[in-house]
Scaffold this motif. Structure first.
Motif, PDB file in Angstrom:
ATOM      1  N   GLU A  45       0.836  -1.202   0.000  1.00  0.00           N
ATOM      2  CA  GLU A  45       0.000   0.000   0.000  1.00  0.00           C
ATOM      3  C   GLU A  45       0.870   1.251   0.000  1.00  0.00           C
ATOM      4  O   GLU A  45       0.597   2.210  -0.727  1.00  0.00           O
ATOM      5  CB  GLU A  45      -0.930  -0.001   1.216  1.00  0.00           C
ATOM      6  CG  GLU A  45      -2.061  -1.002   1.131  1.00  0.00           C
ATOM      7  CD  GLU A  45      -2.878  -1.097   2.414  1.00  0.00           C
ATOM      8  OE1 GLU A  45      -2.684  -0.257   3.320  1.00  0.00           O
ATOM      9  OE2 GLU A  45      -3.717  -2.010   2.505  1.00  0.00           O
ATOM     10  N   LYS A  46       1.926   1.233   0.804  1.00  0.00           N
ATOM     11  CA  LYS A  46       2.844   2.372   0.830  1.00  0.00           C
ATOM     12  C   LYS A  46       3.516   2.555  -0.529  1.00  0.00           C
ATOM     13  O   LYS A  46       3.690   3.677  -1.003  1.00  0.00           O
ATOM     14  CB  LYS A  46       3.897   2.186   1.917  1.00  0.00           C
ATOM     15  CG  LYS A  46       3.390   2.396   3.322  1.00  0.00           C
ATOM     16  CD  LYS A  46       4.500   2.240   4.345  1.00  0.00           C
ATOM     17  CE  LYS A  46       3.985   2.422   5.766  1.00  0.00           C
ATOM     18  NZ  LYS A  46       5.064   2.249   6.759  1.00  0.00           N
ATOM     19  N   MET A  47       3.901   1.439  -1.127  1.00  0.00           N
ATOM     20  CA  MET A  47       4.523   1.521  -2.451  1.00  0.00           C
ATOM     21  C   MET A  47       3.551   2.108  -3.470  1.00  0.00           C
ATOM     22  O   MET A  47       3.935   2.950  -4.289  1.00  0.00           O
ATOM     23  CB  MET A  47       4.974   0.131  -2.920  1.00  0.00           C
ATOM     24  CG  MET A  47       6.257  -0.348  -2.308  1.00  0.00           C
ATOM     25  SD  MET A  47       6.698  -2.037  -2.773  1.00  0.00           S
ATOM     26  CE  MET A  47       6.623  -2.028  -4.535  1.00  0.00           C
ATOM     27  N   ASP A  48       2.287   1.681  -3.418  1.00  0.00           N
ATOM     28  CA  ASP A  48       1.286   2.215  -4.340  1.00  0.00           C
ATOM     29  C   ASP A  48       1.146   3.721  -4.168  1.00  0.00           C
ATOM     30  O   ASP A  48       1.090   4.464  -5.147  1.00  0.00           O
ATOM     31  CB  ASP A  48      -0.077   1.542  -4.121  1.00  0.00           C
ATOM     32  CG  ASP A  48      -0.115   0.114  -4.657  1.00  0.00           C
ATOM     33  OD1 ASP A  48       0.757  -0.235  -5.482  1.00  0.00           O
ATOM     34  OD2 ASP A  48      -1.025  -0.642  -4.258  1.00  0.00           O
ATOM     35  N   LYS A  49       1.085   4.173  -2.914  1.00  0.00           N
ATOM     36  CA  LYS A  49       0.992   5.614  -2.652  1.00  0.00           C
ATOM     37  C   LYS A  49       2.215   6.330  -3.200  1.00  0.00           C
ATOM     38  O   LYS A  49       2.104   7.411  -3.781  1.00  0.00           O
ATOM     39  CB  LYS A  49       0.841   5.883  -1.154  1.00  0.00           C
ATOM     40  CG  LYS A  49      -0.514   5.502  -0.610  1.00  0.00           C
ATOM     41  CD  LYS A  49      -0.613   5.751   0.892  1.00  0.00           C
ATOM     42  CE  LYS A  49      -1.951   5.282   1.437  1.00  0.00           C
ATOM     43  NZ  LYS A  49      -2.031   5.424   2.898  1.00  0.00           N
ATOM     44  N   GLY A  50       3.379   5.728  -3.011  1.00  0.00           N
ATOM     45  CA  GLY A  50       4.607   6.329  -3.530  1.00  0.00           C
ATOM     46  C   GLY A  50       4.581   6.423  -5.047  1.00  0.00           C
ATOM     47  O   GLY A  50       4.970   7.446  -5.628  1.00  0.00           O
ATOM     48  N   PHE A  51       4.097   5.373  -5.715  1.00  0.00           N
ATOM     49  CA  PHE A  51       4.018   5.398  -7.176  1.00  0.00           C
ATOM     50  C   PHE A  51       3.012   6.446  -7.654  1.00  0.00           C
ATOM     51  O   PHE A  51       3.229   7.110  -8.673  1.00  0.00           O
ATOM     52  CB  PHE A  51       3.663   4.019  -7.737  1.00  0.00           C
ATOM     53  CG  PHE A  51       4.817   3.049  -7.713  1.00  0.00           C
ATOM     54  CD1 PHE A  51       6.044   3.370  -8.267  1.00  0.00           C
ATOM     55  CD2 PHE A  51       4.663   1.807  -7.127  1.00  0.00           C
ATOM     56  CE1 PHE A  51       7.101   2.481  -8.236  1.00  0.00           C
ATOM     57  CE2 PHE A  51       5.711   0.895  -7.099  1.00  0.00           C
ATOM     58  CZ  PHE A  51       6.936   1.238  -7.650  1.00  0.00           C
ATOM     59  N   GLU A  52       1.909   6.604  -6.908  1.00  0.00           N
ATOM     60  CA  GLU A  52       0.927   7.625  -7.267  1.00  0.00           C
ATOM     61  C   GLU A  52       1.564   9.012  -7.166  1.00  0.00           C
ATOM     62  O   GLU A  52       1.365   9.863  -8.040  1.00  0.00           O
ATOM     63  CB  GLU A  52      -0.295   7.537  -6.362  1.00  0.00           C
ATOM     64  CG  GLU A  52      -1.182   6.338  -6.647  1.00  0.00           C
ATOM     65  CD  GLU A  52      -2.303   6.169  -5.630  1.00  0.00           C
ATOM     66  OE1 GLU A  52      -2.500   7.065  -4.779  1.00  0.00           O
ATOM     67  OE2 GLU A  52      -2.985   5.128  -5.684  1.00  0.00           O
TER      68      GLU A  52
END
Length: 114
Positions: A45-52
């Protein structure tokens, strides 16, 4: 019960106890795995937020580069206008120079004679 049956039933109970211990270990291992998967999910989830955030940053960069391109286009047009202006100024200055004018006139006359 005869002694063989007693020892067999005792062995069976020992086997059952050992199996219960193994199942307890499997349960603990399963709990640890569940916790690990939960941590992995949070990490994803943190990675997804970072990619966003990265995507938004790249979009802003693209917009910025577009604005820069427009700015450079305007600068190019400005430099072209400046070049034309300097050319006109040079022509006017040459036209005002009487010696050059006379030389041009003489050159024209000579060419006409030939």
């Amino acid at each position: 019960m005869n002694p063989n049956q007693v020892s067999q039933s005792a062995g069976f109970y020992n086997l059952v106890e050992k199996m219960e211990e193994v199942w307890d270990k499997f349960d603990k291992l399963g709990e640890k795995m569940d916790k690990g998967f939960e941590k992995m999910d949070k990490g994803f989830e943190k990675m997804d937020k970072g990619f966003e955030k990265m995507d938004k940053g790249f979009e802003k960069m693209d917009k910025g580069f577009g604005k820069m391109d427009k700015g450079f286009g305007k600068m190019d047009k400005g430099f072209e206008k400046m070049d034309k202006g300097f050319g006109l100024i040079s022509e006017k200055l040459e036209a005002r120079d009487p010696i050059k004018n006379q030389a041009k006139n003489l050159e024209g006359i000579c060419q006409d004679m030939v």
